[in-house]
Enzyme design. Structure first.
Site, PDB file in Angstrom:
ATOM      1  CG  ASP A 178       3.618 -20.165   3.659  1.00 34.63           C
ATOM      2  OD1 ASP A 178       4.539 -20.914   4.183  1.00 34.63           O
ATOM      3  OD2 ASP A 178       3.369 -19.147   4.012  1.00 34.63           O
ATOM      4  CB  CYS A 230       0.905 -23.764  17.281  1.00 36.51           C
ATOM      5  SG  CYS A 230      -0.168 -23.387  15.745  1.00 36.51           S
ATOM      6  CG  ASP A 244     -19.865 -22.998  23.036  1.00 35.29           C
ATOM      7  OD1 ASP A 244     -19.147 -21.741  22.895  1.00 35.29           O
ATOM      8  OD2 ASP A 244     -19.841 -24.282  22.412  1.00 35.29           O
ATOM      9  NE  ARG A 256       0.757 -26.498  12.337  1.00 34.71           N
ATOM     10  CZ  ARG A 256       0.759 -27.776  12.999  1.00 34.71           C
ATOM     11  NH1 ARG A 256       0.557 -27.268  14.581  1.00 34.71           N
ATOM     12  NH2 ARG A 256       0.293 -28.681  12.640  1.00 34.71           N
ATOM     13  CB  SER A 299     -15.340 -21.237  28.617  1.00 36.96           C
ATOM     14  OG  SER A 299     -15.403 -19.942  28.810  1.00 36.96           O
ATOM     15  CG  HIS A 336     -16.637 -28.913  22.323  1.00 37.94           C
ATOM     16  ND1 HIS A 336     -16.269 -27.834  23.098  1.00 37.94           N
ATOM     17  CD2 HIS A 336     -16.127 -28.626  21.050  1.00 37.94           C
ATOM     18  CE1 HIS A 336     -15.549 -26.845  22.447  1.00 37.94           C
ATOM     19  NE2 HIS A 336     -15.643 -27.361  21.069  1.00 37.94           N
ATOM     20  NE  ARG A 369       0.597 -21.437  10.975  1.00 43.35           N
ATOM     21  CZ  ARG A 369       0.407 -22.784  10.282  1.00 43.35           C
ATOM     22  NH1 ARG A 369      -0.877 -23.259  10.071  1.00 43.35           N
ATOM     23  NH2 ARG A 369       1.321 -23.100   9.455  1.00 43.35           N
ATOM     24  CB  CYS A 382      -1.656 -10.529   8.928  1.00 40.87           C
ATOM     25  SG  CYS A 382      -0.723 -10.060   7.583  1.00 40.87           S
ATOM     26  CG  HIS A 413       2.284 -15.517   0.733  1.00 43.73           C
ATOM     27  ND1 HIS A 413       3.189 -15.265   1.646  1.00 43.73           N
ATOM     28  CD2 HIS A 413       1.943 -16.808   1.169  1.00 43.73           C
ATOM     29  CE1 HIS A 413       3.209 -16.162   2.688  1.00 43.73           C
ATOM     30  NE2 HIS A 413       2.433 -17.168   2.330  1.00 43.73           N
ATOM     31  CB  CYS A 470      -3.798 -16.459  14.257  1.00 43.35           C
ATOM     32  SG  CYS A 470      -3.240 -18.056  13.439  1.00 43.35           S
ATOM     33  CE1 TYR A 488       5.546 -12.407   1.100  1.00 43.23           C
ATOM     34  CE2 TYR A 488       4.473 -10.498   1.795  1.00 43.23           C
ATOM     35  CZ  TYR A 488       4.486 -11.790   1.598  1.00 43.23           C
ATOM     36  OH  TYR A 488       3.611 -12.611   1.997  1.00 43.23           O
ATOM     37  CD  GLU A 523       6.514 -10.391   4.572  1.00 40.71           C
ATOM     38  OE1 GLU A 523       7.026 -11.595   4.443  1.00 40.71           O
ATOM     39  OE2 GLU A 523       5.377 -10.083   5.088  1.00 40.71           O
TER      40      GLU A 523
END
Length: 732
Positions: free
Chosen positions: A270, A348, A677, A302, A403, A430, A325, A33, A175, A354, A172, A106
């Protein structure tokens, strides 16, 4: 660029026949998605298209509703309800086909897990019950007429999908959605020919696959996503029982098996976050399918490492590597493997941010690693292409955290001369400390990618440099530095006085300078010794409080959490919460919720229930609160107090420079800007985005403020489609 890949990766680039289609390689972007659906065709096409450009052999939509009875609003799904959706999704398939990739859809019917908030339809299902995932959502139990009608919905959707240009139609059944609900005794309580025995429970899915195959099987590959183990034991589907039996039963009806595990209520099993799961974590279940199927088998997990991808194919565990991902983090992952550029892959980190943005219901999807994700259409950003610099300006970036390092990287990619300055000897800010927290080691890939790229870019442009490990720059230093433009990215810090989101004030008695009070930085930096009995004050809804609780409890401390905002609430959106709470339970962490702090004295803390001021309110005049006096105060003892109460921008340098802007001209400074930040505390993905955006827009009149992006919106009085053609084709 010609292939420079090692021969051991050749197997990843072998074509594979899937029904009437051929995938050019073994890289499959699994359905995921993004918040585009069918209503933002530009976004959908651009995001999927850039992956096709990056070498993925097949690219899918997100879950795509086949009928208004399967509406997931407030979340955003794709839809294939009518000719308008066909037209909008064709923009996606056309873009994918330009690069020789296959396009997949799907097809989703959610049954009880479809809240239908927009359509106000009632979903239908195998048996009637309240969804274990949604709130107050029941389905209507199907009779045989309902079954025939819903199966026709699948056929109609498959035909529309073919007309939209899709090469693969996926029924599908993952899930805990409709097909697997029929198969699973957890959801299916029927006693007719569609319930009871395995053959009866499998009947709906088998019939649906037959009908879809007959409708489009000559034109499209037919896939079926299958949650082959619901992880419920005998209460649901088990891989070596009903899972394998269904593969054997339906093998001739599909061209591709799309194998996963888990349900929807805890779908983090999953889409496993890196906090708990490494790549390939579903292989122990997925590997059974190849032993019983003659068809192509793909699976998610993944996968981030080419070594692991090639290994599972060579071992006969999968035929196709499916990624969601990792394809977001690096749309060009296949091409980089093909070209032997493994160190250029944006790996990733498995943070699931995400997913969080979609779960909240707000498009677009975002990515911590890849700031261009979701911005391909509306901002015109490409993950690997950058507009050349439009000036000879030299740029000083102060702060090498998420950043600042991203801003410096993109500016150097554009050809600017950049100096990146930080008092630390390593970039990352950080993240260098966060990556030492339990389970968060892979978050360090964010730093690692930028470190590798910046080293390369500095070697390419000798005038740029990484000025690390020196004394922190003062305002005088910055003014005298000689840069044309300055970007301040000095980050944020955890409040040492207890300032928090509930009262917006410090908490009397709290002071991180005390030996028995500590901020997260002091703990992770090793500058504070903690006593046996530790109390964590938490008013931050994300990962720091739970992570410190786990860290300290695992070290043997007795940990109590005083929480006023919902401990780790944001982690529900990242799918980390269920196992995080299980882990804290294992470690005997005591969480006291709906509670906050009035004051602290030596070795003890006074708390109160945040709802203890009564349900009735009335006007009582000025200076008097309109509710009863809260009388729920209690004292708790502690040896050490950990302060996860809130953050503040480390913006002193920026504010001093801004106050001295009348000195800019004489120092040939054109502008000073602040990002990440240092502008306002935020999650790492948004801090990275800040750095990326300002680097893309540094030539604007005021780079501090984003330029307008392209909006996809229906304008009142204009046709829904450009030529006004819109035919309503709901079959209700």
């Amino acid at each position: 660029m010609a292939s420079k890949r090692p021969a051991k990766y050749d197997i990843l680039f072998e074509p594979i026949q899937v029904g009437p289609k051929v995938m050019k390689n073994r890289f499959h972007q699994s359905p995921h998605c993004i918040g585009a659906g069918s209503d933002k065709p530009g976004f959908q096409a651009a995001h999927r298209g850039v992956k096709a450009e990056g070498g993925w052999g097949a690219i899918n939509t997100e879950y795509c509703s086949i009928h208004p009875e399967s509406d997931d609003t407030h979340r955003v799904s794709a839809r294939i309800w009518d000719e308008g959706d066909v037209r909008n999704l064709r923009a996606m398939t056309d873009e994918i086909h330009k690069h020789g990739a296959l396009a997949g859809v799907e097809m989703w019917y959610g049954s009880s897990h479809a809240p239908c908030m927009e359509t106000r339809c009632t979903p239908r299902g195998a048996s009637q019950y309240a969804s274990e995932f949604e709130t107050l959502t029941y389905c209507h139990e199907m009779d045989h007429d309902d079954i025939r009608q819903v199966q026709q919905y699948y056929v109609d959707a498959a035909l529309r999908s073919r007309d939209a240009g899709f090469d693969i139609v996926n029924v599908y059944g993952g899930h805990a959605y409709l097909p697997v609900q029929f198969l699973s005794p957890y959801h299916n309580k029927r006693t007719d020919s569609y319930g009871g025995s395995f053959e009866n429970r499998a009947r709906f899915w088998v019939e649906t696959l037959e009908q879809v195959k007959n409708a489009v099987g000559n034109d499209c590959a037919v896939a079926s996503r299958f949650a082959i183990d619901s992880l419920y034991g005998t209460a649901g589907v088990e891989v070596e029982v009903d899972g394998i039996k269904f593969i054997q039963l339906a093998d001739d009806l599909v061209d591709i098996w799309d194998i996963k595990i888990g349900d929807i209520a805890e779908w983090g099993e999953d889409a496993g976050p890196s906090r708990f799961y490494r790549q390939g974590h579903q292989i122990p279940w997925q590997k059974f399918v190849k032993q019983h199927s003659k068809k192509a088998v793909l699976g998610v997990g993944r996968f981030t490492d080419a070594e692991k991808m090639a290994e599972v194919i060579r071992n006969g565990e999968l035929d196709i590597i499916s990624c969601a991902r990792p394809s977001i983090s690096d749309p060009f992952l296949p091409q980089k493997i093909e070209e032997g550029r493994i160190d250029d892959v944006r790996t990733c980190i498995g943070c699931n941010v995400c997913i969080s943005r979609w779960e909240i219901g707000g498009p677009p999807m975002i990515c911590t690693q890849n700031a261009t994700a979701g911005e391909e259409y509306r901002r015109g950003w490409h993950p690997e292409k950058f507009e050349p610099a439009k000036s000879d300006d030299t740029i000083l970036v102060v702060g090498a955290g998420p950043s600042g390092s991203e801003a410096a990287r993109v500016l150097m990619e554009r050809g600017y001369v950049v100096h990146l300055a930080d008092s630390s000897e390593k970039i990352g800010g950080h993240i260098n400390a966060v990556a030492t927290l339990p389970g968060l080691g892979e978050w360090g890939y964010h730093r690692d990618y930028r470190e590798v790229q910046l080293d390369k870019l500095v070697k390419r442009n000798r005038d740029s440099q990484l000025a690390l490990g020196g004394q922190a720059l003062s305002a005088d230093d910055v003014l005298a530095y000689g840069a044309d433009k300055v970007i301040i990215a000095t980050g944020s810090f955890w409040n040492g006085d207890g300032t928090n989101s509930l009262t917006h004030d410090p908490i009397p008695g709290i002071d991180s300078a005390r030996p028995d009070h500590a901020t997260p930085e002091q703990i992770l930096g090793g500058t504070k010794e903690l006593g046996k009995k530790v109390t964590i004050l938490n008013s931050d809804p994300y990962f720091m409080g739970p992570s410190l609780a786990e860290l300290l409890a695992a070290r043997g401390h007795e940990v109590t959490v005083i929480d006023g905002v919902g401990f780790g609430n944001y982690m529900h959106f990242t799918l980390e919460a269920p196992n995080m709470h299980r882990r804290l339970h294992e470690l005997h962490v005591n969480v006291i919720g709906d509670t906050w702090v009035s004051k602290v004295e030596d070795g003890r803390i006074q708390t109160y229930n945040i709802w203890g001021d009564g349900s009735r309110r009335e006007y009582r005049g000025p200076g008097v609160i309109p509710r009863e006096e809260n009388r729920t105060y209690e004292w708790h003892d502690y040896d050490s107090l950990v302060l996860v109460t809130g953050r503040s921008s480390h913006d002193g340098l920026f504010r001093e420079l801004k106050a001295r802007r009348d000195e800019f001209a004489k120092n040939d400074i054109k502008g000073v800007y602040v990002i990440g930040d240092a502008w306002a505390p935020k999650i790492m993905a948004d801090a990275t985005f800040d750095g990326h955006r300002i680097a893309r827009e540094i030539e604007e009149a005021n780079p501090q403020l984003p330029i307008a992006y392209k909006r996809e919106a229906s304008v009142w009085g204009a046709a829904y489609l450009p030529d006004g053609e819109f035919r309503q084709e709901w079959r209700v």
